[in-house]
Design an enzyme around this catalytic site. Structure first.
Site: not given
Length: 308
Positions: A142, A235, A237
């Protein structure tokens, strides 16, 4: 194989409850292998949550991974208890002479600021330079990816008229890439940002390859072999509930925020979101770790020697 993290790290209980294999220090030293050393420069405000998210993905790989948590030297985190920071984090100045097989730089809640107005920008630039001589594989996420693209390639970030917020479909543009081994042609990834980098700004001589892209939100993942790096602008994750927590937090604070797109079932915030990206998150991190394992020097003193 398991991931080795401090026994008392709060993420340990979360990961153990999920069935992620953890390893104690005493057990790790008995194994006649060299663990992969991975550093995590955690710039996210909820550091405990981010630790668990990253450790979960690293711990699912078939290799022994030793995770080192890193913080900026002079920046004081305001959203995480100081005892947690001082118990589990090393400041970058104290570890800058060490070498890492992999190093991860997260996003940060500063994306609307010009890079040079971020209080730790100068130190982050030094860290990015340091990765070229002390790290074998770099993974940026990011805002961390935007910062790396700007530092290494001079790529600007552009403000969006409205927040890119939701779970968006992406395309696999490089099926032969070792980082996308096992990826579907079409998959979903969470996005949460007010700015973007653009394909048109990629320098022609950068050597970078676009690996993932979305028709709605643009660039997602760049392979930057010249700097031994992957730059992930979204994102992958995130937990299942991360976008919901952001949405309800902003609503409670009285901020104007649209519902995350393609996220809540039937677009109903009262319904629990479904995770449609978990498997690809594990694939990407597993492929990254495997690529590091296949190419990193066994002698840690040789890490980064070719680029440094």
């Amino acid at each position: 194989m398991p991931i080795k993290i401090p026994d008392d790290l709060p993420a340990a209980a979360t990961l153990a409850a999920e069935g992620v294999m953890l390893m104690r220090e005493a057990d790790a030293v008995r194994q006649d292998i060299r663990p992969l050393r991975i550093g995590l420069l955690n710039l996210m405000p909820n550091k405990v949550r981010t630790e668990a998210q990253i450790a979960r993905l690293l711990g699912a790989t078939p290799l022994q991974v030793e995770l080192t948590l890193v913080r900026m030297t002079n920046h004081v985190a305001r959203n995480t208890p100081s005892d947690h920071i001082f118990s589990f984090y090393s400041d970058w100045e104290s570890i800058r002479r060490e070498r890492f097989d992999g190093f991860i730089i997260t996003g940060a809640p500063v994306e609307t600021l010009p890079f040079e107005e971020v209080t730790y920008w100068d130190e982050l630039r030094r860290i990015l330079d340091w990765t070229q001589s002390h790290v074998h594989g770099l993974f940026t996420i990011c805002w961390g990816a935007q910062a790396a693209a700007q530092h290494f390639h001079g790529m600007p970030k552009h403000s969006l008229t409205e927040k890119a917020f939701g779970v968006y479909r992406h395309r696999n543009l490089a099926p032969a890439s070792p980082y996308l081994r096992g990826f579907s042609d079409d998959f979903s990834i969470p996005v949460s940002r007010w700015t973007e980098v653009r394909r048109a700004d990629i320098p022609a001589d950068s050597g970078m390859t676009v690996l993932m892209e979305s028709e709605e939100t643009g660039l997602c993942l760049l392979d930057d072999p010249r700097h031994g790096a992957l730059h992930m602008f979204n994102h992958i994750e995130y937990d299942s509930s991360s976008l919901a927590e952001e949405y309800f937090r902003d609503l409670a604070a009285g901020k104007s925020i649209a519902k995350p797109r393609h996220y809540f079932p039937k677009d109903d915030p009262s319904v629990k979101p479904e995770n449609r990206w978990r498997s690809h998150a594990h694939l990407l991190f597993g492929n990254w770790i495997n690529q590091i394992y296949q190419t990193t020097p066994f002698a840690t003193a040789s890490i980064g020697a070719k680029r440094g």
